[in-house]
Write a protein that holds these residues in place. Sequence first.
Motif, PDB file in Angstrom:
ATOM      1  N   GLU A 175       0.840  -1.194   0.000  1.00 47.12           N
ATOM      2  CA  GLU A 175       0.000   0.000   0.000  1.00 47.12           C
ATOM      3  C   GLU A 175       0.880   1.251   0.000  1.00 47.12           C
ATOM      4  N   THR A 176       0.448   2.280  -0.706  1.00 48.66           N
ATOM      5  CA  THR A 176       1.262   3.496  -0.816  1.00 48.66           C
ATOM      6  C   THR A 176       1.298   4.292   0.485  1.00 48.66           C
ATOM      7  N   GLU A 177       0.419   3.949   1.425  1.00 47.42           N
ATOM      8  CA  GLU A 177       0.370   4.683   2.690  1.00 47.42           C
ATOM      9  C   GLU A 177       0.103   3.705   3.828  1.00 47.42           C
ATOM     10  N   SER A 178       0.852   3.863   4.898  1.00 49.12           N
ATOM     11  CA  SER A 178       0.699   2.974   6.049  1.00 49.12           C
ATOM     12  C   SER A 178       1.074   3.731   7.315  1.00 49.12           C
ATOM     13  N   SER A 179       0.306   3.517   8.380  1.00 42.08           N
ATOM     14  CA  SER A 179       0.545   4.240   9.635  1.00 42.08           C
ATOM     15  C   SER A 179       0.807   3.282  10.784  1.00 42.08           C
ATOM     16  N   PHE A 180       1.622   3.744  11.716  1.00 44.43           N
ATOM     17  CA  PHE A 180       1.874   3.020  12.957  1.00 44.43           C
ATOM     18  C   PHE A 180       2.001   4.062  14.058  1.00 44.43           C
ATOM     19  N   GLY A 181       1.079   4.010  15.035  1.00 42.34           N
ATOM     20  CA  GLY A 181       1.099   5.024  16.079  1.00 42.34           C
ATOM     21  C   GLY A 181       0.902   6.408  15.478  1.00 42.34           C
ATOM     22  N   ASP A 182       1.800   7.333  15.803  1.00 42.67           N
ATOM     23  CA  ASP A 182       1.672   8.692  15.265  1.00 42.67           C
ATOM     24  C   ASP A 182       2.610   8.942  14.086  1.00 42.67           C
ATOM     25  N   TRP A 183       3.092   7.831  13.455  1.00 41.35           N
ATOM     26  CA  TRP A 183       3.951   7.956  12.285  1.00 41.35           C
ATOM     27  C   TRP A 183       3.275   7.354  11.056  1.00 41.35           C
ATOM     28  N   GLN A 184       3.538   7.959   9.912  1.00 45.95           N
ATOM     29  CA  GLN A 184       2.961   7.496   8.659  1.00 45.95           C
ATOM     30  C   GLN A 184       4.048   7.372   7.593  1.00 45.95           C
ATOM     31  N   LEU A 185       3.978   6.286   6.838  1.00 44.57           N
ATOM     32  CA  LEU A 185       4.856   6.091   5.687  1.00 44.57           C
ATOM     33  C   LEU A 185       4.037   6.231   4.419  1.00 44.57           C
ATOM     34  N   ASN A 186       4.576   6.934   3.433  1.00 41.35           N
ATOM     35  CA  ASN A 186       3.996   6.900   2.094  1.00 41.35           C
ATOM     36  C   ASN A 186       5.130   6.999   1.084  1.00 41.35           C
ATOM     37  N   TYR A 187       4.870   6.520  -0.103  1.00 43.21           N
ATOM     38  CA  TYR A 187       5.914   6.571  -1.119  1.00 43.21           C
ATOM     39  C   TYR A 187       5.329   7.038  -2.442  1.00 43.21           C
ATOM     40  N   CYS A 188       6.218   7.569  -3.273  1.00 47.63           N
ATOM     41  CA  CYS A 188       5.828   8.075  -4.589  1.00 47.63           C
ATOM     42  C   CYS A 188       6.834   7.582  -5.617  1.00 47.63           C
ATOM     43  N   VAL A 189       6.346   7.024  -6.710  1.00 46.98           N
ATOM     44  CA  VAL A 189       7.227   6.518  -7.749  1.00 46.98           C
ATOM     45  C   VAL A 189       6.761   7.027  -9.110  1.00 46.98           C
ATOM     46  N   LEU A 190       7.707   7.494  -9.895  1.00 50.81           N
ATOM     47  CA  LEU A 190       7.455   7.903 -11.279  1.00 50.81           C
ATOM     48  C   LEU A 190       8.466   7.178 -12.141  1.00 50.81           C
ATOM     49  N   VAL A 198      11.449  -0.349  -9.656  1.00 48.10           N
ATOM     50  CA  VAL A 198      12.048  -0.439  -8.336  1.00 48.10           C
ATOM     51  C   VAL A 198      10.983  -1.011  -7.405  1.00 48.10           C
ATOM     52  N   LEU A 199      11.340  -2.053  -6.659  1.00 50.01           N
ATOM     53  CA  LEU A 199      10.398  -2.677  -5.734  1.00 50.01           C
ATOM     54  C   LEU A 199      10.688  -2.228  -4.311  1.00 50.01           C
ATOM     55  N   LEU A 200       9.662  -1.755  -3.627  1.00 49.08           N
ATOM     56  CA  LEU A 200       9.735  -1.415  -2.201  1.00 49.08           C
ATOM     57  C   LEU A 200       8.971  -2.464  -1.410  1.00 49.08           C
ATOM     58  N   ASP A 201       9.527  -2.851  -0.281  1.00 48.36           N
ATOM     59  CA  ASP A 201       8.793  -3.697   0.662  1.00 48.36           C
ATOM     60  C   ASP A 201       9.115  -3.188   2.062  1.00 48.36           C
ATOM     61  N   TYR A 202       8.137  -3.215   2.941  1.00 45.26           N
ATOM     62  CA  TYR A 202       8.367  -2.728   4.304  1.00 45.26           C
ATOM     63  C   TYR A 202       7.458  -3.461   5.282  1.00 45.26           C
ATOM     64  N   THR A 203       7.864  -3.442   6.550  1.00 41.08           N
ATOM     65  CA  THR A 203       7.088  -4.064   7.626  1.00 41.08           C
ATOM     66  C   THR A 203       7.226  -3.231   8.887  1.00 41.08           C
ATOM     67  N   TRP A 204       6.093  -2.851   9.487  1.00 41.97           N
ATOM     68  CA  TRP A 204       6.097  -2.229  10.807  1.00 41.97           C
ATOM     69  C   TRP A 204       6.138  -3.338  11.860  1.00 41.97           C
ATOM     70  N   LEU A 205       7.048  -3.212  12.824  1.00 39.26           N
ATOM     71  CA  LEU A 205       7.128  -4.168  13.925  1.00 39.26           C
ATOM     72  C   LEU A 205       6.407  -3.601  15.142  1.00 39.26           C
ATOM     73  N   MET A 206       6.029  -4.487  16.050  1.00 34.65           N
ATOM     74  CA  MET A 206       5.232  -4.065  17.199  1.00 34.65           C
ATOM     75  C   MET A 206       5.975  -3.101  18.121  1.00 34.65           C
TER      76      MET A 206
END
Length: 349
Positions: A175-190, A198-206
């Motif tokens: 997903e282009t946007e993901s939140s954990f607590g009061d932080w948010q990740l988003n990405y933009c690719v052109l 380019v492949l992005l993969d990410y994981t929020w840990l507890m």
Amino acid sequence: MLEGKDVLVVEDDPVFRNMICGFLKSQGCMVREAEDGLKGLQALREVIPDILLCDLAMPILSGMEFVEEISMQYPMVPVIVISGTGDMADVATALRHGVKDFLIKPLDNIMVLKASLLSVLRAQDSSEEGRDFTNQWFGAGEDKSVIDEELEWHIKELQDNPIIARELLVGLMPETESSFGDWQLNYCVLQSIDVQPVLLDYTWLMDGRLAFYLVDSASDSEQGTATTLLIRALFNDYIRTQMADENNLNHLIQLIEKGMKHSDYSSPIKGLFGIFSAYDRSLNVISAGLGAVLQTSEETTSIMAQPWLGQGAINNDTIHLSLSDSGGRLSLSEIDSASFSVTLKRLES
């Protein structure tokens, strides 16, 4: 190793189901059957199997819906999909739901199924790295003739059809946007549709850490897609099995390079790995061929490209950075005719 294993077969085609069940019984398995996804879920509620085989094209509850339900309700159950479709979009969706292998009907050699079952079961019983869809790509000591036959359709199609390969990788993007607590990740690719992505993969840990990587699949023209899939499998296995107790990017890269070394379907490729901690806003990054720039409200920091994955990236330096209170943006540099940025920002309360 198959003797005594409890296998649930969810398949609506009675002829194919009987063939699979007959073979499994001949191998000493305890076999249960379900003719659709709904009955498959009922069977899972009764007894959790050692492994599950399922089709994708089924009535009442489609195979993909069934796989999605399993990933949420029974994530401990390893799943092998046996489908009449080799559509890469289906492969990508199944991978996102944690499927361990994806075989294509008809099974011209039933030993392909046995090799897949043994590989997945060994993974459940051992600490070997990288046991996922691509686990057999670097499986030393296994029956390589059977494994090569199983992989032939995957590798050949990806090499001969760059459009299909791109479709698979794009389908694996999170997903282009993901939140954990009061932080948010988003990405933009052109990026041009004529270039492998380019492949992005990410994981929020507890504990508030974010582990992520970026791989430029276009940096190797022949094995880029296969190598990218292998890296994805190794990264996700590391997250599942070791990340909770570690914060060591060098160890992760060591495991990935080990997997690449033992694979017949990988080659050096550009990547970048990072761990962000929401607790203290620290960001540790290792370049494995990709350069980047980190921009915050306070400063701009360049991350120089270091040796590629597969060319000694294990010795690359870890760059220790900090985000500002509001966050920061990590932008890749040195990727042809493309831009890719990942933004981490603190949400307003």
